[in-house]
Design a protein around this motif. Structure first.
Motif, short mmCIF file in Angstrom:
data_model
loop_
_atom_site.label_atom_id
_atom_site.label_comp_id
_atom_site.label_asym_id
_atom_site.label_seq_id
_atom_site.Cartn_x
_atom_site.Cartn_y
_atom_site.Cartn_z
N GLN A 1 44.72 -6.63 -28.79
CA GLN A 1 44.72 -6.99 -27.37
C GLN A 1 43.41 -8.23 -27.38
N ALA A 2 42.27 -8.15 -28.00
CA ALA A 2 41.41 -9.36 -28.07
C ALA A 2 42.10 -10.44 -28.52
N LEU A 3 42.83 -10.55 -29.44
CA LEU A 3 43.37 -11.66 -29.81
C LEU A 3 44.23 -12.43 -29.21
N MET A 4 45.11 -11.66 -28.10
CA MET A 4 46.17 -12.25 -27.28
C MET A 4 45.88 -13.37 -26.73
N PRO A 5 44.95 -13.15 -25.55
CA PRO A 5 44.66 -14.49 -24.79
C PRO A 5 43.97 -15.53 -25.60
N ILE A 6 43.07 -15.32 -26.81
CA ILE A 6 42.44 -16.40 -27.62
C ILE A 6 43.43 -17.28 -28.10
N ILE A 7 44.44 -16.49 -28.90
CA ILE A 7 45.39 -17.35 -29.54
C ILE A 7 46.34 -17.88 -28.42
N SER A 8 46.64 -17.35 -27.55
CA SER A 8 47.47 -17.90 -26.56
C SER A 8 47.05 -19.15 -26.03
N LYS A 9 45.76 -19.24 -25.53
CA LYS A 9 44.86 -20.25 -25.14
C LYS A 9 44.78 -21.45 -25.86
#
Length: 434
Positions: free
Chosen positions: A286-294
């Motif tokens: 869950q923490a990874l999702m916005p980081i990788i997307s951005k």
């Protein structure tokens, strides 16, 4: 700054995940002791159907919003309002389907008439879950994890209190007990919605925010349609699972109670124990999702690689450690949590492959965040055929539930291997990295 934000999000989600996992386990323990093995088995028959309708009603909107809001390319207010409108329309369709097909589902497919009213209760639950998930995705994309963590804890606390305080009033009838259990989701999800509304920034809404913009719809559907189909295929697989098992095993001479009890053992005892560390890997994902997307959209592939490898390393360490504990103390865990030793042989069978299961979350999340929803769809399609065909064939060999366990194991291995291969291609990993 990037590093500290990721770590802060991960720590918050880990703390929240631990607390919700504890509350969830307490709820399951209390529920198992109140309903018994047969009751849990009957409840397990309903869950695939519930998950199927949940996948359809959700339309993959939460995933689409998570990716699109994180990229900062769209009107966030319009994204949210459009998603809520689409969700409302889809929930009306699902309600009609449930009303029309309910009797056929419980009598002809699930072979359990007492599930009729629990099934009907799903149509009241789905709108609350859909709205809650849409709001939740906004805070994920903005990397604001506190509302999500707090709402999850409140949901599980409500469920535990309702099971402890009210379940006894409905235990005279298993049908009433399961209906009540399903309806508890309304209060739990409503409490989350209230939390999200309180934490939302003070938007100033304008007329254009309520217009269905073609560019926004295309962006949502590009992610949500393959995501929905992928989840739908997974849910159909899960939905067909008890139907295939029940139909074939009844023909082979197994009793109905034996089938329900064994299937309930796997879903009520075995898999929850094996998936116990999943709150760690889910938090990382869950923490990874916005980081990788951005940063994937910014083409900062080096940073994406570092975060992914970090997530894989943590997940693998947790998975191996817990698998060793499970191998030596599986009977003790069953006895401590559920006051039974039933299912210990199933745990031993699944332990080796579940080391790889803990990698699924970070890998699939990475594909989703890189806007590779079509690849997740391909994985779901292959898994559907593998699991359904293997389950159908192996069950005829009179090996009981081991056909299901073998099919599940092969699904996990395929998902991890194929996801790793595709991520290597997309991020141009050297062969020495993954």
């Amino acid at each position: 700054m990037k590093k500290s934000k990721f770590i802060q999000s991960s720590i918050l989600l880990l703390i929240g995940g631990f607390m919700t996992k504890v509350l969830g386990m307490l709820s399951r323990i209390v529920l198992t002791r109140k309903l018994g093995t047969l009751g849990m088995g009957t409840y397990s028959l309903l869950m695939p159907t519930f998950m199927l309708f949940l996948s359809i009603s959700g339309m993959g909107l939460s995933t689409a919003l998570n990716v699109l809001i994180a990229t900062d390319k769209y009107n966030n207010k319009n994204l949210l309002i459009t998603s809520l409108m689409l969700s409302f329309f889809m929930n009306i369709i699902i309600s009609i389907i449930i009303l029309i097909s309910g009797d056929f589902l419980v009598n002809q497919l699930l072979h359990e008439p007492i599930l009729y009213f629990p099934l009907l209760s799903i149509l009241f639950v789905l709108p609350f879950i859909s709205i809650s998930n849409i709001f939740r995705s906004y805070f994920f994309a903005k990397e604001r994890m506190i509302p999500h963590v707090f709402s999850n804890i409140l949901e599980d606390l409500w469920k535990l209190l309702l099971i402890i305080g009210c379940m006894n009033f409905f235990l005279n009838s298993l049908e009433q007990a399961l209906t009540f259990l399903m309806m508890t989701n309304i209060l739990c999800e409503f409490s989350s919605i209230i939390i999200f509304l309180i934490c939302f920034p003070k938007f100033q809404l304008h007329k254009e925010d309520f217009r269905l913009q073609m560019q926004t719809l295309k962006a949502i559907f590009k992610i949500s349609i393959p995501t929905t189909i992928s989840r739908l295929i997974g849910s159909i697989t899960y939905f067909l699972e008890p139907i295939i098992l029940t139909t074939i095993l009844l023909k082979l001479g197994y009793s109905k109670n034996t089938i329900i009890t064994e299937y309930g053992t796997i879903n009520g005892y075995v898999l929850p124990i094996l998936m116990l560390p999943s709150f760690f890997t889910n938090a990382i994902s869950q923490a990874l999702m916005p980081i990788i997307s951005k940063y994937y959209h910014k083409k900062d592939f080096a940073y994406v690689k570092r975060k992914l490898l970090q997530a894989i390393g943590i997940s693998l360490t947790i998975g191996v450690t817990y698998s060793v504990i499970c191998f030596f103390y599986h009977s003790e865990l069953l006895e401590f949590l559920y006051q039974t030793n039933v299912g210990s042989e199933y745990i031993l069978f699944l332990i080796p492959v579940f080391i790889f299961y803990y990698l699924e979350g970070p890998l699939l999340t990475t594909l989703q965040a890189m806007n590779k929803a079509n690849l997740n769809l391909k994985i779901s399609c292959v898994n559907f055929f593998i699991r359904t065909i293997l389950l159908s064939i192996l069950t005829f060999f009179s090996i009981g539930m081991y056909g299901l366990l073998i099919a599940l194991s092969i699904n996990i291995l395929f998902t991890v291997v194929y996801s790793t291969y595709k991520i290597r291609q997309s991020l141009h990993f050297s062969k020495t990295i993954i």
